[in-house]
Design an enzyme around this catalytic site. Structure first.
Site, PDB file in Angstrom:
ATOM      1  N   PRO A 120      10.111  -7.094  -0.741  1.00  0.00           N
ATOM      2  CA  PRO A 120       8.938  -6.253  -0.961  1.00  0.00           C
ATOM      3  C   PRO A 120       7.749  -7.107  -1.369  1.00  0.00           C
ATOM      4  O   PRO A 120       7.896  -8.278  -1.748  1.00  0.00           O
ATOM      5  CB  PRO A 120       9.383  -5.344  -2.108  1.00  0.00           C
ATOM      6  CG  PRO A 120      10.325  -6.199  -2.896  1.00  0.00           C
ATOM      7  CD  PRO A 120      11.037  -7.070  -1.896  1.00  0.00           C
ATOM      8  N   CYS A 176      -3.229   1.425   6.949  1.00  0.00           N
ATOM      9  CA  CYS A 176      -3.441   0.797   8.253  1.00  0.00           C
ATOM     10  C   CYS A 176      -3.970   1.783   9.280  1.00  0.00           C
ATOM     11  O   CYS A 176      -4.494   1.375  10.324  1.00  0.00           O
ATOM     12  CB  CYS A 176      -2.152   0.165   8.751  1.00  0.00           C
ATOM     13  SG  CYS A 176      -0.760   1.301   8.784  1.00  0.00           S
ATOM     14  N   GLU A 224       8.462   3.425  14.550  1.00  0.00           N
ATOM     15  CA  GLU A 224       9.219   3.848  13.376  1.00  0.00           C
ATOM     16  C   GLU A 224       9.105   5.355  13.243  1.00  0.00           C
ATOM     17  O   GLU A 224       8.084   5.952  13.584  1.00  0.00           O
ATOM     18  CB  GLU A 224       8.683   3.146  12.124  1.00  0.00           C
ATOM     19  CG  GLU A 224       8.890   1.638  12.176  1.00  0.00           C
ATOM     20  CD  GLU A 224       8.407   0.920  10.933  1.00  0.00           C
ATOM     21  OE1 GLU A 224       9.004  -0.123  10.609  1.00  0.00           O
ATOM     22  OE2 GLU A 224       7.436   1.383  10.301  1.00  0.00           O
ATOM     23  N   ASN A 282       0.811  -1.231   0.000  1.00  0.00           N
ATOM     24  CA  ASN A 282       0.000   0.000   0.000  1.00  0.00           C
ATOM     25  C   ASN A 282       0.841   1.276   0.000  1.00  0.00           C
ATOM     26  O   ASN A 282       0.399   2.307  -0.495  1.00  0.00           O
ATOM     27  CB  ASN A 282      -1.014  -0.002   1.141  1.00  0.00           C
ATOM     28  CG  ASN A 282      -0.376  -0.169   2.509  1.00  0.00           C
ATOM     29  OD1 ASN A 282       0.766  -0.622   2.623  1.00  0.00           O
ATOM     30  ND2 ASN A 282      -1.103   0.178   3.543  1.00  0.00           N
ATOM     31  N   GLU A 307       4.480  -3.703  12.558  1.00  0.00           N
ATOM     32  CA  GLU A 307       3.451  -2.688  12.372  1.00  0.00           C
ATOM     33  C   GLU A 307       2.317  -3.393  11.654  1.00  0.00           C
ATOM     34  O   GLU A 307       2.395  -3.688  10.459  1.00  0.00           O
ATOM     35  CB  GLU A 307       3.999  -1.509  11.562  1.00  0.00           C
ATOM     36  CG  GLU A 307       3.117  -0.270  11.658  1.00  0.00           C
ATOM     37  CD  GLU A 307       2.164  -0.171  10.492  1.00  0.00           C
ATOM     38  OE1 GLU A 307       0.988  -0.532  10.703  1.00  0.00           O
ATOM     39  OE2 GLU A 307       2.571   0.252   9.411  1.00  0.00           O
TER      40      GLU A 307
END
Length: 493
Positions: A189, A297, A471, A165, A263
């Site tokens: 990735p 998210c 982060e 995303n 995350e």
């Protein structure tokens, strides 16, 4: 290696060589007989192909990372920071190509893609400075013949798995602090958006990142993930993605007791109180709910609106949502692109059907827009039950479900009634409530009178089952550094 620029040329890139169809393993661009097609979610056309690498290539990347990291860790923070700064400059210089590439493989509007390119560069710029500010401690000793020094050292080789995303920013948010701290990274990735990652790697090489320090391994998740979670030489594992997958990967990492940061998914409430600025609340809901077609998210997953403002808010929101322009990002100016694939469209359909079956009423949208692409109409549904799937699962689509509440206590109870705890949003003009409610919400981040909370200078992360670690900000270095105590005995004077 000869770079085939035909795919990049077809996409209209000023630098067609940024569209790479090889993986970067230990500083070498490699192909594989087995390849994965990368499709444009707006129309299904094939943009390019990337190698379907496996355990052998991943292990080779780890081999190179171990060697490169040992040398990189000896560089000064200033020297590492200069490389990161140069990398950021190259991202800015090639921003339009990176944005076009991102829109082609991920689908987000070109304006949003441009914003993400700048956001990705911001992490490199921020952590380039943080590289110089890693300091230890000299502790007050426990005895007159002892001296206590606490050093901060790089954790070592890092494995990273990033989502589709935000195919650039989710990489630099991890890679920038890792490289600033003196670590190496092997990146896997998403197979849905690998081309952005590979373009980033091209620029990393040009910026002077040493060969082997940053490998990008493309392919199916299972064989690559087995190495990244199982190889004992990898000392840190970082993942952004779904809660279910994050739990599984974290459990595997415990076999070699790696440091893990996660995350994971969210279920963000956006709470609008009667005393809120109505226009600001509507704009905040648009920004939070419909950015990236609802595929973030930290999207507002549940809109909890107090009774006194409920009707006015729902009407204004529906009017604004009705003006959003939906379409392919590379064709013309748009506000919303496609969902990532057909499964995402089907999930949106399911959530809408469940909400209406439970008494919800669609004010606008509520259906897929075509069978050709993965477009779903921006949707507003009122009178949604707190037990609806819209409120229990992460929708990841442009579907806003409004739930009515009466009291502050009721809103807080509904907001906290979830295993997730990533982001929440509150709109109020009551100064006491502005202090009180965020303190009572069980979330890692709270947006107060704003729907946008992400920045490189602030810590990003959640509580409960939304993950662990942070982060961004100066706290973002912590997960890539480990403490070492040096206790020295000295001769008394």
């Amino acid at each position: 290696m000869t770079v085939d620029i035909s795919a990049g040329t077809r996409l209209g890139l000023a630098r067609p060589d940024l569209l790479r169809e090889h993986a970067l393993i230990g500083g070498i661009w490699l192909d594989s007989p087995a390849r994965i097609a990368v499709a444009n979610p707006a129309d299904g056309t094939i943009i390019g192909h990337v190698p379907n690498m496996g355990a052998g290539e991943t292990t080779r990347a780890v081999d190179a990372a171990v060697i490169a990291q040992a040398s990189w860790a000896k560089e000064t923070g200033k020297a590492r920071g200069l490389v990161l700064t140069r990398w950021a400059e190259l991202i800015h210089a090639n921003a339009e190509d990176l944005a076009r590439l991102m829109t082609a493989e991920q689908g987000k509007p070109l304006a949003e893609a441009r914003g993400e390119v700048a956001y990705a560069a911001s992490f490199l710029e921020w952590f380039a400075g943080e590289a110089r500010r890693v300091t230890g401690e000299l502790l007050t000793p426990h005895a007159i013949d002892r001296r206590l020094l606490v050093r901060k050292e790089p954790v070592g080789v890092v494995a990273a798995v990033t989502p589709w995303n935000f195919p650039l920013a989710m990489i630099t948010r991890k890679a920038a602090p890792a490289f600033a701290a003196g670590c190496a990274m092997v990146l896997k990735p998403s197979e849905l958006t690998p081309l952005s990652a590979l373009a980033l790697a091209v620029l990393a090489q040009e910026a002077g990142l040493p060969n082997g320090l940053f490998s990008v391994v493309t392919g199916d998740a299972a064989p690559i993930g087995d190495v990244l979670t199982g190889d004992k030489r990898i000392r840190k594992f970082t993942f952004t993605g779904s809660t279910a997958v994050g739990k599984m990967l974290a459990a595997r990492c415990m076999g070699t007791v790696k440091r893990v940061s996660l995350e994971l998914g969210g279920n963000a409430p956006l709470i609008v109180f009667d005393d809120a600025d109505l226009d600001a609340a509507v704009e905040g809901a648009i920004a939070s709910k419909f950015r990236n077609a609802g595929q973030t998210c930290v999207c507002a997953n549940r809109l909890l609106v107090q009774s006194g403002i409920y009707d006015d808010f729902s009407k204004k929101l529906a009017e604004k949502v009705g003006k959003l322009v939906v379409g392919p990002g590379l064709v013309g100016p748009t506000d919303q692109g496609p969902l990532i694939d057909k499964r995402a469209v089907e999930k949106a359909r399911t959530h809408v059907a469940d909400a209406t079956a439970g008494g919800g009423r669609v004010l606008i949208g509520g259906e897929a827009l075509s069978d050709d692409g993965n477009f779903f109409a921006p949707t507003v549904i009122v009178d949604v039950s707190p037990d609806a799937l819209l409120c229990r699962e992460e929708t990841f689509a442009p579907v806003a479900g409004l739930v009515r509440f009466e009291t502050e206590a009721e809103a807080i109870a509904m907001a906290n009634d979830t295993d997730a705890g990533l982001a929440a949003y509150v709109f109020t003009r009551d100064i006491d409530r502005a202090w009180r409610v965020p303190e009572m919400l069980q979330y890692g981040m709270v947006g107060l009178n704003t729907g946008l909370i992400s920045t490189e200078v602030a810590p990003f992360g959640g509580v409960k089952e939304s993950g662990m670690g942070r982060e961004g900000s100066h706290h973002g270095m912590d997960d890539y550094l480990q403490l070492k105590l040096v206790c020295q005995a000295i001769s008394p004077a």
